[in-house]
Design an enzyme around this catalytic site. Structure first.
Site, PDB file in Angstrom:
ATOM      1  N   ARG A  78       0.899  -1.172   0.004  1.00 21.84           N
ATOM      2  CA  ARG A  78      -0.182   0.007  -0.024  1.00 21.84           C
ATOM      3  C   ARG A  78       0.832   1.265  -0.095  1.00 21.84           C
ATOM      4  NH1 ARG A  78      -4.092  -0.370   4.705  1.00 21.84           N
ATOM      5  NH2 ARG A  78      -5.106  -1.818   3.460  1.00 21.84           N
ATOM      6  N   ARG A 147      -2.371   6.282   9.574  1.00 23.42           N
ATOM      7  CA  ARG A 147      -2.345   5.941   8.261  1.00 23.42           C
ATOM      8  C   ARG A 147      -2.568   6.932   7.532  1.00 23.42           C
ATOM      9  NH1 ARG A 147      -4.368   0.479   8.023  1.00 23.42           N
ATOM     10  NH2 ARG A 147      -3.826  -0.510   9.910  1.00 23.42           N
ATOM     11  N   LYS A 211      -4.343   0.721  14.649  1.00 18.11           N
ATOM     12  CA  LYS A 211      -4.409   1.655  13.557  1.00 18.11           C
ATOM     13  C   LYS A 211      -5.120   3.008  13.970  1.00 18.11           C
ATOM     14  CE  LYS A 211      -6.555  -1.128  10.809  1.00 18.11           C
ATOM     15  NZ  LYS A 211      -7.545  -1.908   9.750  1.00 18.11           N
ATOM     16  N   LYS A 213      -6.698   6.661  11.893  1.00 15.91           N
ATOM     17  CA  LYS A 213      -6.954   7.396  10.545  1.00 15.91           C
ATOM     18  C   LYS A 213      -7.565   8.744  10.780  1.00 15.91           C
ATOM     19  CE  LYS A 213      -8.171   2.814   8.751  1.00 15.91           C
ATOM     20  NZ  LYS A 213      -8.957   2.059   7.914  1.00 15.91           N
ATOM     21  N   CYS A 431     -15.101  -3.421  -1.462  1.00 16.47           N
ATOM     22  CA  CYS A 431     -13.813  -3.579  -0.906  1.00 16.47           C
ATOM     23  C   CYS A 431     -13.258  -4.865  -1.862  1.00 16.47           C
ATOM     24  CB  CYS A 431     -13.830  -4.190   0.524  1.00 16.47           C
ATOM     25  SG  CYS A 431     -14.534  -5.537   0.872  1.00 16.47           S
ATOM     26  N   CYS A 437      -7.777 -10.963  -0.022  1.00 17.87           N
ATOM     27  CA  CYS A 437      -8.074 -10.502   1.222  1.00 17.87           C
ATOM     28  C   CYS A 437      -8.117 -11.723   2.212  1.00 17.87           C
ATOM     29  CB  CYS A 437      -9.262  -9.697   1.662  1.00 17.87           C
ATOM     30  SG  CYS A 437      -9.318  -9.209   3.444  1.00 17.87           S
ATOM     31  N   CYS A 476     -16.623  -8.904   4.661  1.00 16.69           N
ATOM     32  CA  CYS A 476     -16.780  -9.080   5.835  1.00 16.69           C
ATOM     33  C   CYS A 476     -17.087  -7.864   6.880  1.00 16.69           C
ATOM     34  CB  CYS A 476     -15.236  -9.705   6.147  1.00 16.69           C
ATOM     35  SG  CYS A 476     -14.199  -8.345   6.763  1.00 16.69           S
ATOM     36  N   CYS A 480     -14.178  -2.245   5.305  1.00 13.41           N
ATOM     37  CA  CYS A 480     -13.255  -1.280   4.466  1.00 13.41           C
ATOM     38  C   CYS A 480     -13.953  -0.465   3.357  1.00 13.41           C
ATOM     39  CB  CYS A 480     -12.225  -2.237   3.756  1.00 13.41           C
ATOM     40  SG  CYS A 480     -11.421  -3.117   5.063  1.00 13.41           S
TER      41      CYS A 480
HETATM   42 FE1  SRM Z   1      -9.158  -2.267   5.644  1.00 17.27          FE
HETATM   43  C1  SRM Z   1      -8.106  -4.831   7.051  1.00 17.27           C
HETATM   44  C2  SRM Z   1      -8.138  -3.649   2.608  1.00 17.27           C
HETATM   45  C3  SRM Z   1      -9.758   0.556   4.200  1.00 17.27           C
HETATM   46  C4  SRM Z   1     -11.314  -1.562   8.222  1.00 17.27           C
HETATM   47  N1  SRM Z   1      -8.277  -4.059   4.956  1.00 17.27           N
HETATM   48  C5  SRM Z   1      -7.765  -4.997   5.798  1.00 17.27           C
HETATM   49  C6  SRM Z   1      -6.782  -5.901   4.996  1.00 17.27           C
HETATM   50  C7  SRM Z   1      -5.518  -5.393   5.138  1.00 17.27           C
HETATM   51  C8  SRM Z   1      -6.963  -7.279   5.596  1.00 17.27           C
HETATM   52  C9  SRM Z   1      -5.839  -7.931   6.287  1.00 17.27           C
HETATM   53  O1  SRM Z   1      -5.817  -7.275   7.563  1.00 17.27           O
HETATM   54  O2  SRM Z   1      -5.456  -8.992   6.201  1.00 17.27           O
HETATM   55  C10 SRM Z   1      -7.410  -5.843   3.612  1.00 17.27           C
HETATM   56  C11 SRM Z   1      -6.620  -5.865   2.387  1.00 17.27           C
HETATM   57  C12 SRM Z   1      -7.441  -6.479   1.335  1.00 17.27           C
HETATM   58  C13 SRM Z   1      -6.752  -6.508   0.061  1.00 17.27           C
HETATM   59  O3  SRM Z   1      -6.427  -7.862  -0.283  1.00 17.27           O
HETATM   60  O4  SRM Z   1      -6.206  -5.768  -0.444  1.00 17.27           O
HETATM   61  C14 SRM Z   1      -8.133  -4.401   3.627  1.00 17.27           C
HETATM   62  N2  SRM Z   1      -9.124  -1.498   3.968  1.00 17.27           N
HETATM   63  C15 SRM Z   1      -8.637  -2.502   2.429  1.00 17.27           C
HETATM   64  C16 SRM Z   1      -8.863  -1.454   1.263  1.00 17.27           C
HETATM   65  C17 SRM Z   1      -7.784  -1.777   0.232  1.00 17.27           C
HETATM   66  C18 SRM Z   1     -10.255  -1.567   0.866  1.00 17.27           C
HETATM   67  C19 SRM Z   1     -10.646  -1.264  -0.564  1.00 17.27           C
HETATM   68  O5  SRM Z   1     -11.040  -1.812  -1.325  1.00 17.27           O
HETATM   69  O6  SRM Z   1     -10.108   0.241  -0.801  1.00 17.27           O
HETATM   70  C20 SRM Z   1      -8.690  -0.109   2.122  1.00 17.27           C
HETATM   71  C21 SRM Z   1      -7.368   0.465   2.164  1.00 17.27           C
HETATM   72  C22 SRM Z   1      -7.103   1.971   2.829  1.00 17.27           C
HETATM   73  C23 SRM Z   1      -6.065   2.441   2.820  1.00 17.27           C
HETATM   74  O7  SRM Z   1      -5.645   3.075   1.775  1.00 17.27           O
HETATM   75  O8  SRM Z   1      -5.573   2.769   3.848  1.00 17.27           O
HETATM   76  C24 SRM Z   1      -9.291  -0.248   3.378  1.00 17.27           C
HETATM   77  N3  SRM Z   1     -10.280  -0.717   6.172  1.00 17.27           N
HETATM   78  C25 SRM Z   1     -10.561   0.403   5.128  1.00 17.27           C
HETATM   79  C26 SRM Z   1     -11.533   1.283   5.851  1.00 17.27           C
HETATM   80  C27 SRM Z   1     -12.095   2.625   5.157  1.00 17.27           C
HETATM   81  C28 SRM Z   1     -11.534   3.810   5.896  1.00 17.27           C
HETATM   82  O9  SRM Z   1     -10.523   3.651   6.384  1.00 17.27           O
HETATM   83  O10 SRM Z   1     -12.001   4.980   5.307  1.00 17.27           O
HETATM   84  C29 SRM Z   1     -11.932   0.701   7.268  1.00 17.27           C
HETATM   85  C30 SRM Z   1     -13.079   1.176   8.060  1.00 17.27           C
HETATM   86  C31 SRM Z   1     -12.624   2.344   8.861  1.00 17.27           C
HETATM   87  C32 SRM Z   1     -11.987   1.956  10.242  1.00 17.27           C
HETATM   88  O11 SRM Z   1     -10.944   1.601  10.156  1.00 17.27           O
HETATM   89  O12 SRM Z   1     -12.763   1.710  11.044  1.00 17.27           O
HETATM   90  C33 SRM Z   1     -11.016  -0.486   7.310  1.00 17.27           C
HETATM   91  N4  SRM Z   1      -9.529  -3.063   7.506  1.00 17.27           N
HETATM   92  C34 SRM Z   1     -10.414  -2.605   8.202  1.00 17.27           C
HETATM   93  C35 SRM Z   1     -10.418  -3.653   9.320  1.00 17.27           C
HETATM   94  C36 SRM Z   1     -11.391  -3.196  10.712  1.00 17.27           C
HETATM   95  C37 SRM Z   1     -10.476  -2.578  11.730  1.00 17.27           C
HETATM   96  C38 SRM Z   1     -11.412  -2.259  12.949  1.00 17.27           C
HETATM   97  O13 SRM Z   1     -11.127  -1.364  13.860  1.00 17.27           O
HETATM   98  O14 SRM Z   1     -11.975  -3.207  13.374  1.00 17.27           O
HETATM   99  C39 SRM Z   1      -9.429  -4.585   9.274  1.00 17.27           C
HETATM  100  C40 SRM Z   1      -9.144  -5.803  10.251  1.00 17.27           C
HETATM  101  C41 SRM Z   1      -8.163  -5.191  11.006  1.00 17.27           C
HETATM  102  O15 SRM Z   1      -7.526  -4.204  11.328  1.00 17.27           O
HETATM  103  O16 SRM Z   1      -7.868  -6.199  11.906  1.00 17.27           O
HETATM  104  C42 SRM Z   1      -8.764  -4.177   8.076  1.00 17.27           C
HETATM  105 FE1  SF4 Z   2     -11.119  -7.831   3.451  1.00 20.10          FE
HETATM  106 FE2  SF4 Z   2     -13.116  -7.564   4.931  1.00 20.10          FE
HETATM  107 FE3  SF4 Z   2     -11.684  -5.366   4.306  1.00 20.10          FE
HETATM  108 FE4  SF4 Z   2     -13.325  -6.451   2.717  1.00 20.10          FE
HETATM  109  S1  SF4 Z   2     -13.915  -5.514   4.579  1.00 20.10           S
HETATM  110  S2  SF4 Z   2     -11.323  -6.064   2.270  1.00 20.10           S
HETATM  111  S3  SF4 Z   2     -13.267  -8.558   3.134  1.00 20.10           S
HETATM  112  S4  SF4 Z   2     -10.765  -7.254   5.771  1.00 20.10           S
END
Ligand code: SRM
Ligand code: SF4
Length: 566
Positions: A78, A147, A211, A213, A431, A437, A476, A480
């Protein structure tokens, strides 16, 4: 202080961070190990701080097991791009890197960053060095740190927008980790002999509990979904100038099925600060969370839970103590929408910007829709900026009147100027989910486009094809794609099954509510058909879909995160 820690009480990641010599761990050794395509477990946690996640292709999972092979390991990388702004040269470099070292696609994320998928271990270093050659990096794109800072996506829109972009960029720079580990491991900088002498003035030796944000936004457009951020700054424009920023804190989307104590939460407005106080406020909010966030259970460690556990009054007091002054009352503001406004727009300097819809944020050449080639040729031929939006779209900005025609011609040549998009598709986010993922229960990016086509047919029958409705899907409950802010939200439960959430609003200021659980596609369409028909016939003037489903009591409005059910 750290020597007195009772490690048994803390999550395993706390120890990994503490023992990592400021994020070095054994990454260098893991990279050099020729036996496996993976890295050591502790290094998989540390690599996140360097912007990388170890993954395995889930489409190949069963077959690899059958052949008794190790999983098809590769890495997601990323790239941290505050506010999503890159030059055409940087775009071309990312394009080249994706062809050379990754799966030939670029993913534009929901936080205005690039992601590459499918980079194998032996190509990691070359990839990072190629990014560095064009002044891009992946530091702190993931991990328990601040981030990528989101921003209203187009600094070229006006001088005020440029000023706000600069604020986002400065916050990002200020909150970068201080360790030189990244430079040593990936860029061959000389090793610091005794890294324990290094200090992380902001993060300390265990970094944040989780994390963190930050987003910045200029009303009336809530294009950074400001209430989903741990910390947000809402620009207040008075007399044609940025008077300062309202501060919001405690937002977050992630939840876990079966853990009702986890929930999405909207950030609360906690006061106002002057432009020159923004960096201080950002730093001190981070410090309050560093010192008070939950380090035992990572499911409950985001700032939203710190605030709900101790109370917003406690949080504000604590912040005021760290700051040494009190934030005054927030100033009035109003949002009209979230998402992006697609199409050509002229900035105050008379230059043009084109906001292009990029379905699922995936830039690729597919089925005669040659988006990647079109953008490559555009970047080769025009000056200006490429701006990744927080809704997985792209703005080609700062285009002169004479280049405007050229851009349109290039896009057309590659089949990219699409027919009229429905209001639903324009406002869709999915997402990544499968196949990369590791946390996905169901498809999202690869499935939402076809589901949208089916819902479009229903909307079309009722004359609603152009109606803008925010629809978001994730594989899930981690959130994201920020599905809990959508008017129609889908969250994957298992292969082919989704929870359906309704009743978010069009400006991103209300959480939605669970309507039905574990639906198949046929069930989804059967549930939505009568609601859409009712909406077509019985909505009031300009009533948005998310407001309608609440007025007609399909669902009750979710007024606070802790009431959210999943
Ligand atoms: Fe996310 C984890 C993809 C924005 C909440 N996110 C992941 C992981 C890295 C899976 C992992 O931990 O193994 C995913 C990788 C998938 C892949 O194969 O690419 C993933 N997140 C993404 C992206 C690429 C989604 C997309 O389709 O655009 C976004 C990348 C953002 C960036 O450039 O930094 C992405 N993730 C978000 C957002 C939206 C936002 O930030 O505006 C959220 C919700 C907001 C928040 O953080 O509350 C988000 N991602 C999560 C979470 C749950 C965090 C939590 O508080 O519970 C995880 C899982 C974790 O952290 O344990 C996670
Ligand atoms: Fe993966 Fe769940 Fe984030 Fe989608 S919402 S990219 S399935 S961790």
């Amino acid at each position: 202080m750290s020597d007195n820690i009772n490690w048994n009480e803390l999550s395993e990641t706390e120890r990994i961070k503490y023992e990592s010599n400021y994020l070095r761990g054994t990454l260098a050794e893991s990279l050099a190990d020729p036996i496996t395509g993976s890295i050591a477990y502790a290094d998989t946690q540390l690599s996140k701080f360097h912007g990388m996640y170890q993954q395995a292709d889930r489409d190949l999972e069963k077959e690899r097991k059958r052949q008794k092979l190790e999983p098809a390991y590769s890495f997601l990388i990323r790239v941290r791009i505050p506010g999503g702004v890159v030059t055409p040269k940087q775009w071309l470099q990312m394009d080249w890197i994706s062809e050379q070292y990754a799966n030939k696609t670029l993913k534009l994320t929901t936080r205005q960053a690039f992601q590459l998928h499918g980079v194998i271990k032996t190509n990691l270093k070359k990839t990072i060095q190629a990014m560095n050659a064009e002044l891009m990096d992946t530091i702190a794109a993931c991990g328990d740190v601040n981030r990528n800072v989101m921003n209203h996506p187009n600094p070229a829109e006006s001088g005020l927008h440029a000023e706000v972009y600069e604020t986002a960029r400065r916050i990002s720079e200020h909150l970068l980790p201080a360790t030189r580990a990244y430079h040593e491991i990936w860029l061959d900088e000389k090793l610091i002999a005794d890294s324990k002498q290094e200090v992380e003035p902001i993060y300390g030796d265990r970094y944040l509990p989780r994390k963190f944000k930050i987003g910045v936004v200029i009303p009336p457009y809530n294009d950074s979904d400001i209430f989903s951020q741990d910390l947000g700054f809402i620009a207040i424009v008075e007399n044609g100038q940025i008077a300062g920023y309202n501060v919001v804190a405690g937002g977050g989307m992630g939840t876990t099925f079966g853990m009702p104590e986890t929930y999405p939460r909207l950030a609360e407005v906690i006061g106002f600060c002057l432009p020159e106080q923004v960096i201080d406020v950002a730093e001190k909010v981070v410090l309050v969370q560093r010192d008070n966030g939950n380090r035992q259970n990572r499911k409950l460690s985001r700032l939203k839970y710190t605030i709900d556990n101790r109370g917003i009054g406690w949080f504000k007091n604590e912040l005021h103590k760290y700051l040494g002054f009190e934030l005054p009352e927030a100033r009035p503001f109003h949002f009209t929408r979230n998402g992006d406004r697609l199409g050509w727009k002229q900035g105050t300097d008379s230059k043009w910007s084109l906001t292009l819809f990029v379905e699922g944020g995936r830039v690729a050449d597919r089925n005669n829709f040659n988006l990647k080639s079109a953008l490559r040729e555009t970047a080769q031929q025009i000056d200006g900026q490429f701006i990744l939006t927080g809704n997985q779209n792209l703005i080609i900005a700062n285009v002169t009147a004479s280049d405007k025609k050229k851009v349109s011609e290039i896009l057309k040549k590659h089949g990219v100027l699409p027919g009229e998009l429905s209001g639903l598709r324009q406002n869709s986010i999915a997402c990544v989910a499968l196949n990369t993922c590791g946390l996905a229960f169901a498809e999202a990016e690869r499935y939402l486009p076809s589901l949208v086509t089916k819902i479009e047919a229903i909307l079309n029958e009722h004359g609603l094809y152009k109606e803008e409705i925010v629809i978001r899907m994730t594989g899930c409950p981690n959130g994201c794609g920020r599905p809990y802010l959508a008017e129609i939200g889908f969250v994957g439960k298992s292969e082919g099954h989704y929870n359906l959430y309704l009743g978010g609003n069009f400006n991103g200021t209300r959480l939605n509510t669970l309507y039905k659980e574990t639906l198949t596609e046929n069930e989804i369409l059967a549930e939505l058909t009568p609601i859409i028909a009712d909406y077509a016939h019985n909505r009031t003037d300009n009533e948005k879909f998310g407001d309608f489903v609440i007025r007609k009591q399909y669902v009750k409005a979710t007024l606070k995160g802790s009431d959210f059910k999943h």
